[in-house]
Structure formats: C-alpha cells, structure tokens
Design a protein around this motif. Structure first.
Motif, PDB file in Angstrom:
ATOM      1  N   ALA A  27     -11.443   0.583  23.669  1.00  0.00           N
ATOM      2  CA  ALA A  27     -12.611   1.467  23.701  1.00  0.00           C
ATOM      3  C   ALA A  27     -13.098   1.692  22.278  1.00  0.00           C
ATOM      4  N   THR A  28     -14.357   2.053  22.162  1.00  0.00           N
ATOM      5  CA  THR A  28     -14.916   2.422  20.870  1.00  0.00           C
ATOM      6  C   THR A  28     -14.884   3.938  20.776  1.00  0.00           C
ATOM      7  N   LEU A  29     -14.133   4.444  19.793  1.00  0.00           N
ATOM      8  CA  LEU A  29     -13.992   5.880  19.571  1.00  0.00           C
ATOM      9  C   LEU A  29     -14.442   6.196  18.156  1.00  0.00           C
ATOM     10  N   ASP A  30     -15.333   7.140  18.036  1.00  0.00           N
ATOM     11  CA  ASP A  30     -15.866   7.509  16.722  1.00  0.00           C
ATOM     12  C   ASP A  30     -16.357   6.293  15.947  1.00  0.00           C
ATOM     13  N   GLY A  31     -16.916   5.318  16.679  1.00  0.00           N
ATOM     14  CA  GLY A  31     -17.480   4.128  16.056  1.00  0.00           C
ATOM     15  C   GLY A  31     -16.486   3.026  15.739  1.00  0.00           C
ATOM     16  N   ASP A  32     -15.200   3.238  16.044  1.00  0.00           N
ATOM     17  CA  ASP A  32     -14.178   2.229  15.753  1.00  0.00           C
ATOM     18  C   ASP A  32     -13.580   1.677  17.041  1.00  0.00           C
ATOM     19  N   ALA A  33     -13.331   0.371  17.072  1.00  0.00           N
ATOM     20  CA  ALA A  33     -12.650  -0.238  18.211  1.00  0.00           C
ATOM     21  C   ALA A  33     -11.187   0.193  18.168  1.00  0.00           C
ATOM     22  N   GLU A  34     -10.693   0.717  19.281  1.00  0.00           N
ATOM     23  CA  GLU A  34      -9.325   1.226  19.345  1.00  0.00           C
ATOM     24  C   GLU A  34      -8.612   0.692  20.574  1.00  0.00           C
ATOM     25  N   SER A  35      -7.308   0.526  20.448  1.00  0.00           N
ATOM     26  CA  SER A  35      -6.444   0.214  21.580  1.00  0.00           C
ATOM     27  C   SER A  35      -5.923   1.538  22.123  1.00  0.00           C
ATOM     28  N   LEU A  36      -5.951   1.675  23.457  1.00  0.00           N
ATOM     29  CA  LEU A  36      -5.483   2.892  24.108  1.00  0.00           C
ATOM     30  C   LEU A  36      -4.312   2.576  25.021  1.00  0.00           C
ATOM     31  N   ILE A  37      -3.411   3.545  25.150  1.00  0.00           N
ATOM     32  CA  ILE A  37      -2.334   3.487  26.131  1.00  0.00           C
ATOM     33  C   ILE A  37      -2.774   4.352  27.299  1.00  0.00           C
ATOM     34  N   LEU A  38      -2.733   3.795  28.501  1.00  0.00           N
ATOM     35  CA  LEU A  38      -3.019   4.551  29.707  1.00  0.00           C
ATOM     36  C   LEU A  38      -1.720   4.710  30.490  1.00  0.00           C
ATOM     37  N   HIS A  39      -1.456   5.919  30.961  1.00  0.00           N
ATOM     38  CA  HIS A  39      -0.274   6.161  31.785  1.00  0.00           C
ATOM     39  C   HIS A  39      -0.714   6.782  33.099  1.00  0.00           C
ATOM     40  N   ARG A  40      -0.315   6.143  34.189  1.00  0.00           N
ATOM     41  CA  ARG A  40      -0.675   6.654  35.512  1.00  0.00           C
ATOM     42  C   ARG A  40       0.438   7.525  36.071  1.00  0.00           C
ATOM     43  N   ASP A  41       0.034   8.678  36.601  1.00  0.00           N
ATOM     44  CA  ASP A  41       0.942   9.599  37.275  1.00  0.00           C
ATOM     45  C   ASP A  41       0.260   9.987  38.587  1.00  0.00           C
ATOM     46  N   GLY A  42       0.525   9.222  39.633  1.00  0.00           N
ATOM     47  CA  GLY A  42      -0.147   9.441  40.910  1.00  0.00           C
ATOM     48  C   GLY A  42      -1.619   9.097  40.796  1.00  0.00           C
ATOM     49  N   ASP A  43      -2.477  10.078  41.088  1.00  0.00           N
ATOM     50  CA  ASP A  43      -3.925   9.865  41.003  1.00  0.00           C
ATOM     51  C   ASP A  43      -4.496  10.291  39.657  1.00  0.00           C
ATOM     52  N   HIS A  44      -3.623  10.608  38.694  1.00  0.00           N
ATOM     53  CA  HIS A  44      -4.060  11.059  37.375  1.00  0.00           C
ATOM     54  C   HIS A  44      -3.671  10.046  36.312  1.00  0.00           C
ATOM     55  N   VAL A  45      -4.461   9.994  35.251  1.00  0.00           N
ATOM     56  CA  VAL A  45      -4.176   9.103  34.122  1.00  0.00           C
ATOM     57  C   VAL A  45      -4.282   9.909  32.832  1.00  0.00           C
ATOM     58  N   ARG A  46      -3.329   9.683  31.940  1.00  0.00           N
ATOM     59  CA  ARG A  46      -3.372  10.252  30.591  1.00  0.00           C
ATOM     60  C   ARG A  46      -3.561   9.083  29.631  1.00  0.00           C
ATOM     61  N   ALA A  47      -4.181   9.369  28.477  1.00  0.00           N
ATOM     62  CA  ALA A  47      -4.423   8.295  27.506  1.00  0.00           C
ATOM     63  C   ALA A  47      -4.154   8.787  26.095  1.00  0.00           C
ATOM     64  N   TRP A  48      -3.695   7.871  25.262  1.00  0.00           N
ATOM     65  CA  TRP A  48      -3.449   8.139  23.845  1.00  0.00           C
ATOM     66  C   TRP A  48      -3.858   6.908  23.045  1.00  0.00           C
ATOM     67  N   LEU A  49      -4.110   7.114  21.756  1.00  0.00           N
ATOM     68  CA  LEU A  49      -4.296   5.968  20.868  1.00  0.00           C
ATOM     69  C   LEU A  49      -2.997   5.181  20.848  1.00  0.00           C
ATOM     70  N   ASN A  50      -3.088   3.882  20.807  1.00  0.00           N
ATOM     71  CA  ASN A  50      -1.916   3.009  20.772  1.00  0.00           C
ATOM     72  C   ASN A  50      -1.437   2.869  19.329  1.00  0.00           C
ATOM     73  N   ILE A  51      -1.061   4.021  18.760  1.00  0.00           N
ATOM     74  CA  ILE A  51      -0.599   4.065  17.368  1.00  0.00           C
ATOM     75  C   ILE A  51       0.598   5.008  17.297  1.00  0.00           C
ATOM     76  N   CYS A  52       1.739   4.498  16.845  1.00  0.00           N
ATOM     77  CA  CYS A  52       2.925   5.333  16.684  1.00  0.00           C
ATOM     78  C   CYS A  52       2.743   6.226  15.461  1.00  0.00           C
ATOM     79  N   PRO A  53       2.998   7.540  15.588  1.00  0.00           N
ATOM     80  CA  PRO A  53       2.835   8.431  14.430  1.00  0.00           C
ATOM     81  C   PRO A  53       3.851   8.162  13.318  1.00  0.00           C
ATOM     82  N   HIS A  54       4.909   7.424  13.605  1.00  0.00           N
ATOM     83  CA  HIS A  54       5.923   7.148  12.582  1.00  0.00           C
ATOM     84  C   HIS A  54       5.429   6.177  11.517  1.00  0.00           C
ATOM     85  N   ALA A  55       4.927   5.029  11.943  1.00  0.00           N
ATOM     86  CA  ALA A  55       4.559   3.998  10.965  1.00  0.00           C
ATOM     87  C   ALA A  55       3.142   3.472  11.147  1.00  0.00           C
ATOM     88  N   GLY A  56       2.390   4.056  12.079  1.00  0.00           N
ATOM     89  CA  GLY A  56       1.008   3.625  12.265  1.00  0.00           C
ATOM     90  C   GLY A  56       0.840   2.277  12.930  1.00  0.00           C
TER      91      GLY A  56
END
Length: 122
Positions: A27-56
């Motif tokens: 997806a494009t977020l704030d003008g930048d192409a980003e990889s996202l992690i999607l996690h499904r929990d039943g009928d709901h989905v959560r998403a995060w940037l695909n970037i580990c806070p430890h080493a980026g």
C-alpha cells in the motif's frame, strides 16, 4: 498515529487469509510504498507495517511468508522478536516492550481495505 493511504484502498480478500494466519499486502502510506502485515482473527483483520522495531528489517522470511509461534504469535525471521497479534507488542526478543506500527484497516463486504484512522483497541 500512523497516517494511511487513500481510504478504501483494497488490500485483498478476507477469504485469502487463513483464520489465525498472516498475509502481506502493498500500500502507499504517506506517499511511500510500504509492505504491510495482515493478521486475520475470524472476521476481523489487523495490520502493521512490515518493519521490525529492533533493526528496521522486514519480518517475513520470504515475501508474504511469516513465522508463527506455537502460541500463534508473529515471529521476526531475522532476530526472533515475538509479537502479540492483538496489539503488535513485542513480548520476547531484542525489542521487548516496543510495538509494530499499526495501519488502520477494516473488512468491508469481504474485502480488507484501508481506513482513515487506526481501529479502536479491543
């Protein structure tokens, strides 16, 4: 709070994500192409940037392929940081106490789409 891309941008179909599983979306977020992690929990989905806070670095070991612990937690393929799937909090590993950056999504008519603000914390 992380700004998102254009509201309503389709990221994929809910049926393409195994319940309890992970998927990757672009997806494009704030003008930048980003990889996202999607996690499904039943009928709901959560998403995060695909970037580990430890080493980026990306958390997947191959594009769209994520490690999951026996307890169902997301595991960084590089250094083993372990994240809760409810809120993205690192509960083990080198970045314990830090969190993945959330991206606002929701399911609309079976499709995962970007929304204007992060979803409320359950």
């Amino acid at each position: 709070m992380l700004s998102t891309g254009e509201e309503g941008t389709r990221l994929g179909s809910l049926s393409q994500i195994e319940d309890g599983g992970f998927a990757e979306a672009e997806a494009t977020l704030d003008g930048d192409a980003e990889s996202l992690i999607l996690h499904r929990d039943g009928d709901h989905v959560r998403a995060w940037l695909n970037i580990c806070p430890h080493a980026g670095r990306r958390l997947d070991w191959a594009p769209g392929q994520f490690l999951k612990s026996r307890d169902g937690h997301l595991v960084c393929a590089v250094h083993g940081a372990t994240f809760e799937t409810t809120d993205g909090l690192c509960i083990a590993g080198p970045c314990r106490g830090e969190s993945l950056r959330p991206v606002a999504v929701e399911v609309q008519d079976g499709e995962v789409v970007l929304t204007p603000e992060p979803p409320p914390t359950p």
